[in-house]
Enzyme design. Structure first.
Site, PDB file in Angstrom:
ATOM      1  N   CYS A 137      14.105  10.887   5.318  1.00 48.22           N
ATOM      2  CA  CYS A 137      14.109  10.508   6.738  1.00 48.22           C
ATOM      3  C   CYS A 137      15.477  10.689   7.363  1.00 48.22           C
ATOM      4  O   CYS A 137      15.582  11.040   8.528  1.00 48.22           O
ATOM      5  CB  CYS A 137      13.651   9.062   6.863  1.00 48.22           C
ATOM      6  SG  CYS A 137      14.603   7.926   5.862  1.00 48.22           S
ATOM      7  N   GLU A 173      10.302  17.321  13.988  1.00 46.58           N
ATOM      8  CA  GLU A 173      10.794  17.102  12.630  1.00 46.58           C
ATOM      9  C   GLU A 173      10.080  18.063  11.670  1.00 46.58           C
ATOM     10  O   GLU A 173       8.853  18.139  11.665  1.00 46.58           O
ATOM     11  CB  GLU A 173      10.490  15.659  12.226  1.00 46.58           C
ATOM     12  CG  GLU A 173      11.044  15.271  10.879  1.00 46.58           C
ATOM     13  CD  GLU A 173      10.611  13.862  10.479  1.00 46.58           C
ATOM     14  OE1 GLU A 173       9.441  13.501  10.705  1.00 46.58           O
ATOM     15  OE2 GLU A 173      11.441  13.130   9.917  1.00 46.58           O
ATOM     16  N   GLU A 227      10.180   2.062  10.217  1.00 42.34           N
ATOM     17  CA  GLU A 227      11.216   3.053   9.873  1.00 42.34           C
ATOM     18  C   GLU A 227      10.540   4.407   9.953  1.00 42.34           C
ATOM     19  O   GLU A 227       9.720   4.735   9.098  1.00 42.34           O
ATOM     20  CB  GLU A 227      11.722   2.829   8.450  1.00 42.34           C
ATOM     21  CG  GLU A 227      12.257   1.448   8.175  1.00 42.34           C
ATOM     22  CD  GLU A 227      13.650   1.243   8.717  1.00 42.34           C
ATOM     23  OE1 GLU A 227      14.049   0.079   8.873  1.00 42.34           O
ATOM     24  OE2 GLU A 227      14.319   2.253   8.997  1.00 42.34           O
ATOM     25  N   LYS A 234       0.862  -1.181   0.000  1.00 37.85           N
ATOM     26  CA  LYS A 234       0.000   0.000   0.000  1.00 37.85           C
ATOM     27  C   LYS A 234       0.901   1.235   0.000  1.00 37.85           C
ATOM     28  O   LYS A 234       1.304   1.746   1.036  1.00 37.85           O
ATOM     29  CB  LYS A 234      -0.915   0.029   1.235  1.00 37.85           C
ATOM     30  CG  LYS A 234      -2.065   1.009   1.043  1.00 37.85           C
ATOM     31  CD  LYS A 234      -2.440   1.780   2.288  1.00 37.85           C
ATOM     32  CE  LYS A 234      -1.543   2.891   2.650  1.00 37.85           C
ATOM     33  NZ  LYS A 234      -1.414   3.989   1.686  1.00 37.85           N
TER      34      LYS A 234
HETATM   35  P1  NAD Z   1       2.493   8.845   7.266  1.00 33.81           P
HETATM   36  O1  NAD Z   1       2.771   8.035   8.470  1.00 33.81           O
HETATM   37  O2  NAD Z   1       1.385   9.793   7.310  1.00 33.81           O
HETATM   38  O3  NAD Z   1       2.221   7.918   5.982  1.00 33.81           O
HETATM   39  C1  NAD Z   1       3.062   6.857   5.620  1.00 33.81           C
HETATM   40  C2  NAD Z   1       2.219   5.718   5.044  1.00 33.81           C
HETATM   41  O4  NAD Z   1       1.334   5.236   6.044  1.00 33.81           O
HETATM   42  C3  NAD Z   1       1.335   6.135   3.868  1.00 33.81           C
HETATM   43  O5  NAD Z   1       1.291   5.078   2.932  1.00 33.81           O
HETATM   44  C4  NAD Z   1      -0.009   6.325   4.516  1.00 33.81           C
HETATM   45  O6  NAD Z   1      -1.077   6.170   3.618  1.00 33.81           O
HETATM   46  C5  NAD Z   1      -0.003   5.217   5.537  1.00 33.81           C
HETATM   47  N1  NAD Z   1      -0.913   5.402   6.674  1.00 33.81           N
HETATM   48  C6  NAD Z   1      -1.377   6.560   7.187  1.00 33.81           C
HETATM   49  N2  NAD Z   1      -2.199   6.301   8.239  1.00 33.81           N
HETATM   50  C7  NAD Z   1      -2.249   4.956   8.388  1.00 33.81           C
HETATM   51  C8  NAD Z   1      -2.900   4.074   9.288  1.00 33.81           C
HETATM   52  N3  NAD Z   1      -3.675   4.522  10.276  1.00 33.81           N
HETATM   53  N4  NAD Z   1      -2.708   2.747   9.146  1.00 33.81           N
HETATM   54  C9  NAD Z   1      -1.900   2.262   8.180  1.00 33.81           C
HETATM   55  N5  NAD Z   1      -1.271   3.053   7.270  1.00 33.81           N
HETATM   56  C10 NAD Z   1      -1.428   4.383   7.384  1.00 33.81           C
HETATM   57  O7  NAD Z   1       3.870   9.530   6.941  1.00 33.81           O
HETATM   58  P2  NAD Z   1       4.134  10.764   5.986  1.00 33.81           P
HETATM   59  O8  NAD Z   1       3.986  11.976   6.825  1.00 33.81           O
HETATM   60  O9  NAD Z   1       3.385  10.650   4.740  1.00 33.81           O
HETATM   61  O10 NAD Z   1       5.678  10.486   5.646  1.00 33.81           O
HETATM   62  C11 NAD Z   1       6.689  11.226   6.153  1.00 33.81           C
HETATM   63  C12 NAD Z   1       7.271  10.596   7.408  1.00 33.81           C
HETATM   64  O11 NAD Z   1       7.881   9.365   7.075  1.00 33.81           O
HETATM   65  C13 NAD Z   1       8.349  11.426   8.029  1.00 33.81           C
HETATM   66  O12 NAD Z   1       8.154  11.499   9.422  1.00 33.81           O
HETATM   67  C14 NAD Z   1       9.621  10.696   7.724  1.00 33.81           C
HETATM   68  O13 NAD Z   1      10.658  10.895   8.624  1.00 33.81           O
HETATM   69  C15 NAD Z   1       9.167   9.289   7.675  1.00 33.81           C
HETATM   70  N6  NAD Z   1      10.026   8.475   6.811  1.00 33.81           N
HETATM   71  C16 NAD Z   1      10.890   7.608   7.399  1.00 33.81           C
HETATM   72  C17 NAD Z   1      11.756   6.848   6.614  1.00 33.81           C
HETATM   73  C18 NAD Z   1      12.724   5.896   7.259  1.00 33.81           C
HETATM   74  O14 NAD Z   1      13.302   5.074   6.571  1.00 33.81           O
HETATM   75  N7  NAD Z   1      12.928   5.957   8.560  1.00 33.81           N
HETATM   76  C19 NAD Z   1      11.726   6.976   5.232  1.00 33.81           C
HETATM   77  C20 NAD Z   1      10.841   7.867   4.650  1.00 33.81           C
HETATM   78  C21 NAD Z   1       9.978   8.609   5.462  1.00 33.81           C
END
Ligand code: NAD
Length: 540
Positions: free
Chosen positions: A311, A409, A277, A204
């Protein structure tokens, strides 16, 4: 299209008439049939679609079909069937498909890079990192498949009589939930070891960047992975995400700490494993003996790669007092020399933020800091002249704990500079806060920097490099300490998470328990003597 190769079969872009008044992107559009060929891969029967637009210039990209809870259930049913056949395919055959994928990605990198730039708004040079990372991951796991997955002999309790082997059994169906910031590699890289280990995947990807993820799914099939082994569903995370958690045998999640916590709760309820992650507030330390040119070059990449939407990018920088002024002069000069633009071509140093939401967060963090007394050394402005969500690379000084960007962040092109007098104090400040993803140390004394690294509470530490050294070294684990995550991608841990270890012990000749009329008391004595002997012999 300058020095880019045209994509095969016409590629994803159609060229329109050039308008000298506007940027290059304005004269391209995503070919509708091409977009439809990708979106058809979403398992969705609702008939509902959501339109996505490019952050570069607001041009429509595609209509993404939306999956229902029933569609997610169907994806898992298909995946389970496919997985049963797949786990019987030999490891060598699975690895060979990964190597074919590696070649296909490199051959067709222009096509996917176009799509990533178009869909995420990032500069082409940052988009290039994505196929590179997927190819590195494919090659690494293909070449180390036997090392990680072969059955291993272990010590048996009675030497010579107890033969013990440990099998690596696939978990089954892995749910992969990925974010928008690296839409191709984050959608794919974690799934490759899952497939190699004999699992199926239901993916997803984030709703904003489905096309790159779908392109990846298409390429997996072209490389030779069977249909249904990798199924893509689409929809709002909060709606269909919990369905994935409810049906997976393991969940691999990349995204925010807040969502990660929800995923962990869902997995705990079902007693299934997950790797998370998550976010970071990553520190970079410039010690007094650092090569300042190198540190300034690294700081630009650390803070502004993909406009800071990475990230592992750096948002806090601690610089030794003795070199602070000389370093800052170099860092600001290099930042001001960066070129910004909405372009599919090479030659742009930083692209756009992905959305209004990201722009709002970045603007709010900078305005809040300035209102509370921070100084903007460079940047600090929205640039609608370049595209709807462009924001300048920004360096702040005088950031204090009352300011939002001190500990939260930003996930944008904003870095705060701090002086330090004492290295121990700098490490303590770098360790402050709740995150622990990535750190960087600049020093010409590698041994001293490595010694300091042991006290930095981050899952990866790069010395004389921003983040690429650890991120691209696929043999070593990558992930977060504290609120930055659980579990690791890459290396042995990155593939073993998708397996259950199963111990199989075969007992030969003597059984356990008293033999030949021996009493329990005698048996206990014999076993005690045996334990003492084994210790004397140095056995583990
Ligand atoms: P997010 O958590 O909102 O979304 C990430 C994913 O989770 C998306 O596919 C989203 O649709 C899904 N999602 C959202 N709510 C959900 C739920 N209740 N249940 C299951 N899935 C759900 O994150 P974002 O804000 O879109 O992304 C940015 C964040 O991701 C930043 O905090 C960044 O640091 C982190 N990030 C971390 C890494 C790493 O490797 N550590 C890599 C990339 C991004």
């Amino acid at each position: 299209m300058s020095d880019r190769n045209p994509s095969p079969a016409g590629g994803p872009l159609v060229e329109g008439p050039r308008d000298p008044e506007h940027d290059a992107t304005a004269s391209y559009a995503l070919e509708p049939e091409y977009a439809a060929s990708l979106t058809r891969r979403v398992l969705a029967t609702t008939g509902r679609t959501v339109e996505v637009r490019s952050p570069l210039n607001g041009a429509p990209l595609a209509h993404i079909p939306q999956s229902s809870a029933e569609d997610v259930a169907a994806a898992y049913a298909r995946a389970r069937k496919a997985q049963q056949a797949w786990q019987r395919v030999s490891l060598d055959d699975r690895a060979a498909i990964l190597l074919r994928l590696h070649d296909l990605i490199l051959e067709r990198q222009d096509e996917i890079i176009d799509l990533i730039v178009w869909e995420s708004g990032k500069a082409r040079k940052h988009a290039f990192d994505e196929p590179l990372h997927v190819a590195l991951t494919a090659r690494y796991y293909a070449r180390t498949a036997h090392e990680h997955l072969d059955t291993q002999r272990k010590l048996g309790v009675v030497p010579g009589l107890t033969r013990v082997e440990v099998n690596r059994v696939p978990k089954g169906v892995v749910g992969i939930i990925s974010p928008w910031n690296y839409p191709f590699t984050m959608a794919l890289c974690d799934g490759l070891p899952a497939l190699l280990a004999g699992n199926a995947v239901v993916a997803k990807p984030d709703a904003q960047t489905m096309l790159s993820a779908l392109w990846g799914a298409q390429l997996l099939e072209e490389a030779g992975f069977p249909a249904d082994l990798w199924t893509v569903v689409a929809g709002p995370g909060a709606e269909i995400g919990p369905e994935l958690v409810a049906r997976s045998d393991y969940v691999c999640f990349t995204g925010s700490t807040a969502t990660g916590r929800l995923i962990a709760q869902g997995c705990a309820e079902r007693l299934i494993g997950c790797s998370l992650e998550l976010g970071g507030k990553n520190p970079i330390l410039v010690l007094r003996d650092a090569d300042l040119e190198r540190a300034a070059e690294g700081a630009v990449r650390a803070a502004f790669s993909n406009a800071g939407q990475l990230c592992v990018s750096m948002e806090r920088m601690f610089v030794a007092d003795q070199v602070y002024d000389r370093f800052v002069e170099r860092f600001v000069a290099r930042t001001e020399a960066m070129s910004l633009g909405a372009s599919l071509d090479w030659g742009v140093d930083m692209g756009s933020l992905i959305s209004q939401q990201q722009l709002d967060t970045v603007t709010r963090h900078v305005e809040d800091a300035v209102a509370k007394g921070a100084r903007v050394l460079t940047g600090g402005r929205h640039r609608p002249d370049l595209g709807p969500y462009f924001y300048e690379p920004t360096i702040l000084e005088g950031v204090t704990p009352e300011m939002t960007c001190f500990g939260e962040e930003t996930f944008g092109p904003v870095i705060a500079l701090y002086r330090f007098h004492d290295e121990a104090d700098a490490v303590a400040r770098a360790n402050a806060g709740e995150y622990g993803l990535n750190a960087s140390i600049y020093s010409q004394d590698g041994a001293r920097a490595r010694a300091i690294a042991r006290f930095v509470k981050c899952g990866t530490v790069n010395i004389n490099e921003a983040f690429a050294a650890t991120f691209a070294s696929i043999d070593s684990p990558m992930g977060g300490m504290r609120q930055s995550g659980m579990g690791r991608r890459q290396g042995a841990e990155g593939i073993h998470r998708y397996t259950e270890s199963q111990s199989v012990a075969t007992q030969r000749l003597l059984r356990f328990g008293p033999v030949l009329g021996m009493s329990d008391a005698t048996y206990a004595k014999v076993m005690t003597a045996n334990l003492k002997l084994m210790k004397k012999l140095g056995r583990a």
